[in-house]
Enzyme design. Structure first.
Site, PDB file in Angstrom:
ATOM      1  N   ASP A  46       0.863  -1.173   0.000  1.00  0.00           N
ATOM      2  CA  ASP A  46       0.000   0.000   0.000  1.00  0.00           C
ATOM      3  C   ASP A  46       0.910   1.237   0.000  1.00  0.00           C
ATOM      4  OD1 ASP A  46      -2.118   1.730   0.009  1.00  0.00           O
ATOM      5  OD2 ASP A  46      -3.168   0.779   1.662  1.00  0.00           O
TER       6      ASP A  46
HETATM    7  C1  BGC Z   1      -5.002   3.331   0.291  1.00  0.00           C
HETATM    8  C2  BGC Z   1      -5.188   2.344  -0.853  1.00  0.00           C
HETATM    9  C3  BGC Z   1      -5.112   3.053  -2.166  1.00  0.00           C
HETATM   10  C4  BGC Z   1      -3.791   3.782  -2.255  1.00  0.00           C
HETATM   11  C5  BGC Z   1      -3.586   4.502  -3.561  1.00  0.00           C
HETATM   12  C6  BGC Z   1      -3.776   4.190   0.095  1.00  0.00           C
HETATM   13  O1  BGC Z   1      -3.736   5.226   1.027  1.00  0.00           O
HETATM   14  O2  BGC Z   1      -4.907   2.622   1.504  1.00  0.00           O
HETATM   15  O3  BGC Z   1      -6.409   1.677  -0.703  1.00  0.00           O
HETATM   16  O4  BGC Z   1      -5.261   2.155  -3.220  1.00  0.00           O
HETATM   17  O5  BGC Z   1      -3.726   4.736  -1.205  1.00  0.00           O
HETATM   18  O6  BGC Z   1      -4.441   5.574  -3.686  1.00  0.00           O
END
Ligand code: BGC
Length: 742
Positions: A288
């Protein structure tokens, strides 16, 4: 040549730097040296997401910043993938740098959060799951795919498959609800439709996230710690991921939190032994955002370099946004801390997906006319409207809905009713508020002749009481008041946990004053999460509650069609509504305990709130009524190899045509581990004209009646099982069957 051969050939020609580039995913870089501002994008975004900075102001400032698209890094092969780049023309530019200017001409994976649509925004995922309608789920994915693909996105960071049992957690809004079976069906449908290749090559790679058990963060506090038994992981949190893997999902995103002590980003047991070994996943794992460097803050890596090493060794193939793979992997290999074969393996997995998803076969010319042809079209909006209507749940109706012909003076009140951004809701970054139909616009455009729809702001989600009196005065002149409250867009979603689940600010106070005017009130809730709205349920002056969630671009039309009775609501809750936050996590499929809750003192309950939930899982009203009769089981004794077959007669006993979601639950009465009081096993959505009757049949192989035992082995234990069929998880008919060994 097969894809594997092409991957091998390419890999052989790559330098270590180019290999690492394929494992690197970054956003564009902003140069924010703006006169008059302490320029700091992260702070601005953080302020915007907390409602402290208007989205328009953020956009205005960003427009003044200089954006570096990192085309030089792409051309040198050091950057192989982008995150959250969703401006079509910019995507075309970076792809050009990759496929024309870089030595090996490897196209970029362009990943974005295509969670609830791309430009046409659909209901939130939690709302969508309340449709229990796989055709709706497929439609959302289809429209989102066409719009995103046209714009150049080739990878969605979805589906989000975190089972969410705790409404305090803001990300419950992104989840498919609390039930593993329903979530699995949704996950499978989304993966298949996103990834299905259309004639013109259109498809997106999907990624199941967040692996694993992110929804179980302690106290519902985002990013917090999770400590869960392996058995619980298997039972509750893995099934939707397994469904996504079985459907062929291309990527899995690891979660932010630490699970049983180890940050998911660097947990080899999780990302390799379990995910690849036991679950059979063959795609690649992406961290993530900045998950890799967060291992330092977790206290499990001594610095970013150490984090990069640990994450890659654990099976994390791609680094989203930390830039730590880019920064340290080369050094780690040259120092002998990391074997280059580990890098190679991760690169193989990434390249394989680039070939499989057709990245090498696509034309990257920027063609705005072609994009416009498929974006935010009337047809797409219609799809969003149809899906939106099926995602709304009618929680209470004392007979005032649908709005009767005699009602000619309607007052709409609530700041949210006219606020496009609030109505649009969270996780819609690729879309925009501008095309959102407000509640007032929707009600006006669907109103019959002679019906006057007046709007008075009245109340917001804060403590401002200055418009109360005006709204009360207007209410006295109206036949019906539609009060629109709940949550603004920043009150749910990531980093938006709440300890209090009541309507925020002075909303409850406003509403209790409103009913004193004597005019009937229908409350339309716009919100991300289940709220503790017991005071609305109990208040006789509030004659209807419509849980609309955030329906998306077509918001006002969706709500208008339902309120005027052009569509008969059919949504059912995919999450339990607790009476109070203190009751969370609250979910229907809990074990019975040794002292199941009752009026008797020494039983499992809270002494200051009801035992029963405010609204149970599976609940949702219709403008008509359905009766259930004649629940039959074909064969009452079954062996493990056999399939249970049952049927029930459902009749539409009311005056309107309607859709009903017929639900089948199971309980293993005696087993070596305490089993849930009910588990959803099947459901079917049917459509019945007034007075019409239908027989609904279910088949359930006995092999699906098992569970994970103390040693985490899946077993079906013989003995007595109870089956329940009904309109929600509480109002059910019941039968018993026996499972025998032979
Ligand atoms: C979130 C993800 C997301 C990623 C990209 C993160 O902060 O937890 O779910 O896909 O950002 O935007």
């Amino acid at each position: 040549m097969t894809i594997d051969e092409r991957v091998e050939e390419l890999l052989q020609s790559m330098t270590l730097r180019e290999k690492i580039g394929q494992l690197n995913q970054a956003g564009t870089r902003m140069n924010c040296a703006l006169p008059g501002f302490e320029a700091d994008i992260d702070t601005w975004v953080s302020e915007m997401l907390q409602g402290k900075l208007a989205k328009e102001e953020l956009d205005r400032r960003l427009a003044m910043c200089e954006e570096n698209l990192r085309e030089d890094e792409v051309a040198s092969g050091e950057l192989g993938n982008f995150v959250n780049l969703y401006e079509d023309e910019k995507i075309a530019r970076v792809q050009k740098a990759a496929v024309e200017d870089s030595r090996l001409k490897i196209p970029l994976l362009i990943g974005a959060d295509v969670i609830r649509g791309y430009r046409t925004i659909f209901p939130t995922p939690l709302a969508l799951s309340c449709s229990w309608d796989m055709e709706c789920v497929r439609t959302m994915a289809h429209v989102a795919k066409r719009e995103a693909y046209a714009g150049g996105v080739n990878w969605t960071f979805g589906p989000m498959l975190d089972i969410a049992r705790d409404a305090r957690w803001g990300r419950i809004v992104e989840s498919p609800g609390e039930d593993p079976y329903l979530a699995g069906r949704i996950g499978e449908t989304l993966v298949k439709e996103f990834q299905r290749k259309e004639e013109d090559g259109c498809r997106l790679m999907a990624s199941a996230k967040h692996f694993l058990a992110y929804g179980a963060v302690s106290g519902g506090q985002d990013y917090y710690t999770v400590d869960l038994s392996e058995r619980q992981l298997y039972e509750t949190y893995l099934p939707p991921f397994q469904a996504a893997i079985d459907a062929g999902v291309g990527a899995v995103m690891s979660a932010f939190h630490d699970l049983n002590g180890v940050p998911c980003t660097m947990d080899r047991w999780l990302l390799t032994d379990l995910l690849r070994g036991k679950m059979g996943f063959t795609g690649f794992v992406v961290s993530d955002a900045e998950g890799v460097r967060q291992c330092v803050a977790h206290g499990c890596a001594k610095d970013e370099k150490d984090a990069a090493r640990l994450a890659l060794l654990a099976g994390g193939d791609m680094d989203m946004s930390s830039l730590d793979y880019a920064g340290y992997l080369e050094e780690l290999v040259s120092e002998g801390e990391l074997d280059e074969t580990v890098v190679d393996e991760a690169v193989r997995r990434v390249l394989k997906k680039k070939f499989e998803f057709g990245l090498f076969d696509r034309d990257y010319t920027y063609d705005p006319a072609k994009i416009a042809e498929v974006t935010l079209t009337e047809e797409n909006r219609k799809c969003a409207r149809e899906v939106g209507k099926r995602s709304v749940v009618l929680l209470k109706n004392d007979g005032i809905l649908p709005i009767r012909r005699e009602v000619t003076r309607i007052l709409v009140t609530g700041a949210i009713a006219e606020d496009r951004q609030a109505l649009l809701g969270p996780w819609a970054f690729t879309g925009s508020a501008e095309p959102v139909v407000t509640v007032v616009e929707g009600l006006r455009s669907y109103a019959s002749e002679g019906v006057d729809v007046r709007y008075v702001r009245g109340f917001d989600v804060n403590d401002d009481r200055s418009d109360f009196a005006e709204a009360y005065e207007a209410a006295k002149q109206a036949d019906l008041v539609i009060a629109v409250g709940g949550e603004r867009e920043y009150m749910s979603g990531e980093a938006a946990s709440r300890a209090n689940l009541h309507l925020a600010g002075a909303q409850e106070e406003f509403l209790s004053g409103l009913v004193k005017t004597g005019t009937p009130v229908a409350v339309v809730l716009i919100n991300g999460r289940p709220l503790a709205v017991g005071c609305l349920k109990e208040n006789p002056g509030i004659q209807a509650i419509l849980e609309a969630w955030h329906p998306g671009t077509e918001c006002g039309n969706v709500i208008a069609e339902i309120l005027y009775g052009r569509y008969n609501p059919s949504g059912k809750l995919s999450v339990t509504f607790a009476n109070e936050a203190g009751q969370e996590p609250m979910y229907y499929n809990h074990p019975n305990t040794g002292k199941p809750g009752s009026d008797f003192k020494f039983t499992s309950k809270y002494q200051d709130i009801p035992i029963a939930p405010l609204y149970p899982f599976g609940y949702g009203l219709s403008y008509t009524t359905f009766s259930y009769e004649d629940f039959r089981i074909e064969q009452e004794t079954l062996t493990v190899e056999e399939t249970l077959r049952c049927s029930v007669e459902v009749e539409n006993t009311g005056a309107y045509a309607g859709e009903e979601i017929v639900q089948l639950y199971l309980r293993d009465v005696t087993a070596s581990c305490a089993r849930p009081v009910k588990e959803l096993k099947r459901f079917e959505k049917i459509s019945l004209a007034a007075g019409e009757r239908a027989m609904v049949r279910f088949e359930l192989p006995v092999s699906e009646m098992g569970f994970y035992n103390r040693s985490c082995d899946y077993v079906v234990e013989p003995g007595e099982f109870r089956l329940f069929v009904g309109t929600d998880s509480e109002r059910v008919l019941e039968k018993t069957v026996q499972v025998v060994l032979k």
